[in-house]
Write an enzyme that holds these catalytic residues in place. Structure first.
Site, PDB file in Angstrom:
ATOM      1  N   CYS A 164       0.593  -1.181  -0.045  1.00  0.00           N
ATOM      2  CA  CYS A 164      -0.092  -0.042   0.087  1.00  0.00           C
ATOM      3  C   CYS A 164       0.815   1.161   0.032  1.00  0.00           C
ATOM      4  CB  CYS A 164      -0.898   0.190   0.992  1.00  0.00           C
ATOM      5  SG  CYS A 164      -0.026  -0.424   2.776  1.00  0.00           S
ATOM      6  N   HIS A 219      -2.375   6.942   3.320  1.00  0.00           N
ATOM      7  CA  HIS A 219      -0.958   6.958   3.497  1.00  0.00           C
ATOM      8  C   HIS A 219      -0.256   8.324   2.905  1.00  0.00           C
ATOM      9  CE1 HIS A 219      -0.996   3.128   5.242  1.00  0.00           C
ATOM     10  NE2 HIS A 219      -0.533   2.418   4.625  1.00  0.00           N
TER      11      HIS A 219
END
Length: 347
Positions: free
Chosen positions: A151, A243
């Site tokens: 990710c 993120h």
């Protein structure tokens, strides 16, 4: 066209995102959900501790969860499997499905760097699917295994691909990663509240190696890694999703920040159901405090990349980038790879 799909490890955090994203999908019809032996035989509603911010689809809620083994889904007539298993489990569980002839689009980290396994972002390296032919020859199975990257890697690599026209030589990245990336039981509240954790086990290595594979070249028989040096420092912070990454890219050329922003905005997306019309959204110099996780993680329904804060450095540029880690960075990435597999005739 309807393609029947199944989810391996359907009750976990990423498995639930798969359920959510597959609801009313234009191509895929969910036909099987698997989980641990303890959950087999229960309805999905009974087996899953549902935590996604939309309701369980009614038809899925009453589906029977079956064991994660080929025999358990033999009657489901499944064309494609999505895997959200922990890598330690996937290492043992995925091969029997591949040997049984199933095509598996996997979010699990095992085998991502294997030389015959495509590690794919459809907008970046769709040609790497050609490794499937190498894989089938070398491993002797009828199925196919395709991986999406970590990710944190998938947040950064599209922006690096856009910069490659300026001669990408080296990358330093520091990440600020949401707690959902660790799973529901990965970080306790006592660890993360009023805190930041400056280490995520194995994450730095994944970013440093996967990035070079994704940006590498495939000659039809063998894949060569990109020669840029990549160094990562990964940090866990108390945001729920999204993120955020601070990237410093060394470039052979000396582009102005405006040229870098234009290259990112113009980077071509893929003609697939789940890929955004504009892959990378870029904030200009008048909004230096963007992107931010809470404000920008759902760009393009969570499937896009957002960048900003582009500035020149003595060796190239620095900027920030952001993506939703459980949508674009996990379940959504595997679904997009599944769409590519269909488009390219592997399913």
């Amino acid at each position: 066209m309807s393609v029947r799909v199944g989810i391996l490890g359907a009750t976990g955090a990423v498995g639930q995102r798969f359920i959510q994203l597959l609801d009313d999908h234009p191509i895929f019809e969910l036909a099987a959900v698997t989980a641990s032996p303890e959950s087999a035989g229960l309805s999905y509603r009974e087996a899953a501790k549902w935590r996604v911010d939309t309701a369980i689809p009614d038809d899925v809620a009453e589906m029977e969860v079956v064991a994660t083994e080929p025999a358990a889904i033999a009657d489901a007539d499944v064309d494609l499997l999505f895997s959200s298993l922990p890598s330690s489990v996937a290492t043992e569980v995925e091969p029997p499905f591949l040997e049984a002839g199933y095509v598996v689009s996997s979010n699990s980290s095992n085998d991502r760097m294997a030389g015959d396994v495509p590690l794919t972002i459809p907008e970046i390296n769709p040609d790497h699917l050609g490794l499937i032919d190498v894989q089938r020859d070398e491993r002797g199975w009828d199925g196919a295994l395709v991986k999406n990257p970590n990710c944190s890697t998938i947040t950064m690599v599209p922006t690096l691909a856009a910069l490659d026209e300026f001669g990408l030589e080296a990358v330093h990245v520091s990440t600020l990663q949401a707690v959902s990336g660790a799973g529901y039981s990965g970080v306790t509240s006592m660890e993360i509240l009023d805190n930041a954790i400056p280490h995520i086990g194995g994450e730095e290595d994944k970013m440093e190696t996967e990035s070079r594979k994704l940006l590498g070249s495939f000659d039809g028989a063998e894949l060569s890694l990109h020669d840029a040096d990549v160094v990562a420092s990964c940090n866990r912070i108390p945001t729920l999703d999204g993120h955020l990454e601070n990237v410093f890219a060394d470039l052979a050329d000396d582009p102005e920040p405006a040229a870098v922003r234009d290259a990112m905005r113009a980077f071509e997306s893929a003609d697939l159901s789940s890929s955004p019309d504009q892959l990378i959204k870029v904030f200009g110099p008048d909004e230096p405090d963007r992107p931010q996780p809470r404000l920008d993680r759902m760009y393009a329904d969570g499937m896009g990349i957002v960048a900003g804060g582009v500035e020149s450095t003595t060796k190239g540029v620095q900027y920030n980038c952001l993506a939703h880690n459980t949508i674009r960075g996990a379940a959504g990435a595997s679904i997009l790879n599944g769409e590519l597999l269909v488009e390219e005739g592997y399913v």
